[in-house]
Motif scaffolding. Structure first.
Motif, PDB file in Angstrom:
ATOM      1  N   ILE A  11       0.854  -1.179   0.000  1.00 32.52           N
ATOM      2  CA  ILE A  11       0.000   0.000   0.000  1.00 32.52           C
ATOM      3  C   ILE A  11       0.896   1.238   0.000  1.00 32.52           C
ATOM      4  CG2 ILE A  11      -1.823   1.234   1.246  1.00 32.52           C
ATOM      5  CD1 ILE A  11      -2.551  -1.650   0.370  1.00 32.52           C
ATOM      6  N   THR A  12       0.599   2.206  -0.843  1.00 39.47           N
ATOM      7  CA  THR A  12       1.322   3.475  -0.839  1.00 39.47           C
ATOM      8  C   THR A  12       0.471   4.497  -0.097  1.00 39.47           C
ATOM      9  OG1 THR A  12       2.383   2.958  -2.946  1.00 39.47           O
ATOM     10  CG2 THR A  12       2.378   5.274  -2.257  1.00 39.47           C
ATOM     11  N   ILE A  13       1.054   5.062   0.953  1.00 36.12           N
ATOM     12  CA  ILE A  13       0.364   6.043   1.788  1.00 36.12           C
ATOM     13  C   ILE A  13       1.000   7.409   1.542  1.00 36.12           C
ATOM     14  CG2 ILE A  13      -0.151   6.753   4.170  1.00 36.12           C
ATOM     15  CD1 ILE A  13      -1.580   4.183   3.471  1.00 36.12           C
ATOM     16  N   THR A  14       0.165   8.415   1.322  1.00 38.55           N
ATOM     17  CA  THR A  14       0.638   9.787   1.175  1.00 38.55           C
ATOM     18  C   THR A  14       0.480  10.485   2.522  1.00 38.55           C
ATOM     19  OG1 THR A  14      -0.061   9.801  -1.137  1.00 38.55           O
ATOM     20  CG2 THR A  14       0.366  11.942  -0.101  1.00 38.55           C
ATOM     21  N   GLY A  15       1.589  10.951   3.056  1.00 32.51           N
ATOM     22  CA  GLY A  15       1.584  11.615   4.354  1.00 32.51           C
ATOM     23  C   GLY A  15       1.073  13.036   4.261  1.00 32.51           C
ATOM     24  N   PRO A  16       0.906  13.688   5.412  1.00 29.29           N
ATOM     25  CA  PRO A  16       0.384  15.057   5.432  1.00 29.29           C
ATOM     26  C   PRO A  16       1.275  16.052   4.690  1.00 29.29           C
ATOM     27  CG  PRO A  16       0.917  14.283   7.663  1.00 29.29           C
ATOM     28  CD  PRO A  16       1.188  13.167   6.723  1.00 29.29           C
ATOM     29  N   ASP A  17       2.576  15.723   4.568  1.00 28.39           N
ATOM     30  CA  ASP A  17       3.491  16.614   3.869  1.00 28.39           C
ATOM     31  C   ASP A  17       3.567  16.316   2.369  1.00 28.39           C
ATOM     32  OD1 ASP A  17       4.731  14.185   4.022  1.00 28.39           O
ATOM     33  OD2 ASP A  17       6.544  14.922   5.009  1.00 28.39           O
ATOM     34  N   GLY A  18       2.754  15.337   1.900  1.00 25.88           N
ATOM     35  CA  GLY A  18       2.712  14.999   0.487  1.00 25.88           C
ATOM     36  C   GLY A  18       3.688  13.907   0.074  1.00 25.88           C
ATOM     37  N   ASP A  19       4.554  13.488   0.990  1.00 30.25           N
ATOM     38  CA  ASP A  19       5.501  12.412   0.685  1.00 30.25           C
ATOM     39  C   ASP A  19       4.783  11.074   0.665  1.00 30.25           C
ATOM     40  OD1 ASP A  19       7.625  14.165   0.528  1.00 30.25           O
ATOM     41  OD2 ASP A  19       8.328  13.786   2.573  1.00 30.25           O
ATOM     42  N   GLU A  20       5.178  10.218  -0.275  1.00 27.37           N
ATOM     43  CA  GLU A  20       4.595   8.883  -0.374  1.00 27.37           C
ATOM     44  C   GLU A  20       5.556   7.867   0.228  1.00 27.37           C
ATOM     45  OE1 GLU A  20       3.683   8.218  -4.499  1.00 27.37           O
ATOM     46  OE2 GLU A  20       1.770   9.246  -4.297  1.00 27.37           O
ATOM     47  N   ARG A  21       4.989   6.869   0.890  1.00 35.34           N
ATOM     48  CA  ARG A  21       5.786   5.797   1.486  1.00 35.34           C
ATOM     49  C   ARG A  21       5.039   4.492   1.294  1.00 35.34           C
ATOM     50  NH1 ARG A  21       9.184   5.735   7.000  1.00 35.34           N
ATOM     51  NH2 ARG A  21      10.335   3.863   6.445  1.00 35.34           N
ATOM     52  N   ASP A  22       5.787   3.429   0.988  1.00 37.46           N
ATOM     53  CA  ASP A  22       5.188   2.118   0.795  1.00 37.46           C
ATOM     54  C   ASP A  22       5.143   1.346   2.108  1.00 37.46           C
ATOM     55  OD1 ASP A  22       4.779   2.476  -1.919  1.00 37.46           O
ATOM     56  OD2 ASP A  22       6.707   1.612  -2.477  1.00 37.46           O
ATOM     57  N   TYR A  23       4.025   0.649   2.294  1.00 36.84           N
ATOM     58  CA  TYR A  23       3.809  -0.196   3.470  1.00 36.84           C
ATOM     59  C   TYR A  23       3.365  -1.571   2.993  1.00 36.84           C
ATOM     60  CZ  TYR A  23       3.798   3.994   6.408  1.00 36.84           C
ATOM     61  OH  TYR A  23       4.151   5.145   7.060  1.00 36.84           O
ATOM     62  N   VAL A  24       3.695  -2.593   3.777  1.00 39.66           N
ATOM     63  CA  VAL A  24       3.220  -3.934   3.499  1.00 39.66           C
ATOM     64  C   VAL A  24       2.149  -4.251   4.551  1.00 39.66           C
ATOM     65  CG1 VAL A  24       5.042  -5.071   4.859  1.00 39.66           C
ATOM     66  CG2 VAL A  24       3.874  -6.324   3.053  1.00 39.66           C
ATOM     67  N   GLN A  25       1.076  -4.887   4.102  1.00 37.83           N
ATOM     68  CA  GLN A  25      -0.001  -5.260   5.024  1.00 37.83           C
ATOM     69  C   GLN A  25       0.471  -6.467   5.815  1.00 37.83           C
ATOM     70  OE1 GLN A  25      -4.177  -5.086   3.726  1.00 37.83           O
ATOM     71  NE2 GLN A  25      -4.245  -7.262   4.269  1.00 37.83           N
ATOM     72  N   ASP A  26       0.617  -6.286   7.126  1.00 33.75           N
ATOM     73  CA  ASP A  26       1.120  -7.345   8.000  1.00 33.75           C
ATOM     74  C   ASP A  26       0.012  -8.302   8.409  1.00 33.75           C
ATOM     75  OD1 ASP A  26       3.052  -8.660   9.733  1.00 33.75           O
ATOM     76  OD2 ASP A  26       2.016  -7.685  11.393  1.00 33.75           O
ATOM     77  N   THR A  27      -1.078  -7.747   8.883  1.00 34.93           N
ATOM     78  CA  THR A  27      -2.204  -8.565   9.327  1.00 34.93           C
ATOM     79  C   THR A  27      -3.478  -7.747   9.238  1.00 34.93           C
ATOM     80  OG1 THR A  27      -2.963 -10.063  11.084  1.00 34.93           O
ATOM     81  CG2 THR A  27      -2.030  -7.979  11.786  1.00 34.93           C
ATOM     82  N   VAL A  28      -4.609  -8.441   9.259  1.00 33.22           N
ATOM     83  CA  VAL A  28      -5.910  -7.775   9.263  1.00 33.22           C
ATOM     84  C   VAL A  28      -6.627  -8.190  10.541  1.00 33.22           C
ATOM     85  CG1 VAL A  28      -8.138  -7.570   8.113  1.00 33.22           C
ATOM     86  CG2 VAL A  28      -6.050  -7.668   6.758  1.00 33.22           C
ATOM     87  N   ILE A  29      -7.152  -7.202  11.255  1.00 31.55           N
ATOM     88  CA  ILE A  29      -7.838  -7.434  12.523  1.00 31.55           C
ATOM     89  C   ILE A  29      -9.300  -7.041  12.369  1.00 31.55           C
ATOM     90  CG2 ILE A  29      -7.959  -6.773  14.964  1.00 31.55           C
ATOM     91  CD1 ILE A  29      -4.927  -6.127  14.758  1.00 31.55           C
ATOM     92  N   PRO A  30     -10.221  -7.989  12.584  1.00 27.26           N
ATOM     93  CA  PRO A  30     -11.640  -7.627  12.558  1.00 27.26           C
ATOM     94  C   PRO A  30     -12.038  -6.963  13.877  1.00 27.26           C
ATOM     95  CG  PRO A  30     -11.397  -9.987  12.883  1.00 27.26           C
ATOM     96  CD  PRO A  30     -10.015  -9.421  12.743  1.00 27.26           C
ATOM     97  N   PHE A  31     -12.861  -5.931  13.778  1.00 31.79           N
ATOM     98  CA  PHE A  31     -13.367  -5.242  14.968  1.00 31.79           C
ATOM     99  C   PHE A  31     -14.653  -4.516  14.606  1.00 31.79           C
ATOM    100  CE2 PHE A  31     -13.705  -1.302  17.450  1.00 31.79           C
ATOM    101  CZ  PHE A  31     -13.892  -1.858  18.710  1.00 31.79           C
ATOM    102  N   ALA A  32     -15.687  -4.723  15.380  1.00 37.84           N
ATOM    103  CA  ALA A  32     -16.973  -4.023  15.241  1.00 37.84           C
ATOM    104  C   ALA A  32     -17.521  -4.117  13.816  1.00 37.84           C
ATOM    105  CB  ALA A  32     -16.839  -2.573  15.692  1.00 37.84           C
TER     106      ALA A  32
END
Length: 87
Positions: A11-32
């Motif tokens: 997943i590529t996330i754009t931060g508040p300063d406009g910089d993009e950073r890549d993340y890998v999905q580690d786990t998914v947690i169900p809630f509500a």
């Protein structure tokens, strides 16, 4: 019998300063009745020793059924962080 590993979800996330950073999905947690992804930053340099950033994102679906990663509410964040810490 062969174990089939799933390809990592990046997943590529754009931060508040406009910089993009890549993340890998580690786990998914169900809630509500919703799903929350634990995302771990991918180092920009292969030999980097920096500590990874870990963020939580709520997974919603758009009109085409594609995953959309959104910031959780404060209440969702606190509850899911507690679940993650207990894992």
């Amino acid at each position: 019998m062969t174990d089939k590993k799933e390809d990592p979800i990046i997943i590529t996330i754009t931060g508040p300063d406009g910089d993009e950073r890549d993340y890998v999905q580690d786990t998914v947690i169900p809630f509500a009745g919703k799903e929350f992804a634990v995302l771990v930053s991918i180092p920009e340099k292969e030999d980097s020793e920096e500590e990874p950033d870990i963020i939580l994102a709520r997974i919603d679906r758009d009109e085409n059924g594609e995953a959309v990663y959104l910031p959780p509410t404060d209440e969702e964040y606190d509850a899911v962080a507690d679940i993650y810490d207990a894992m």
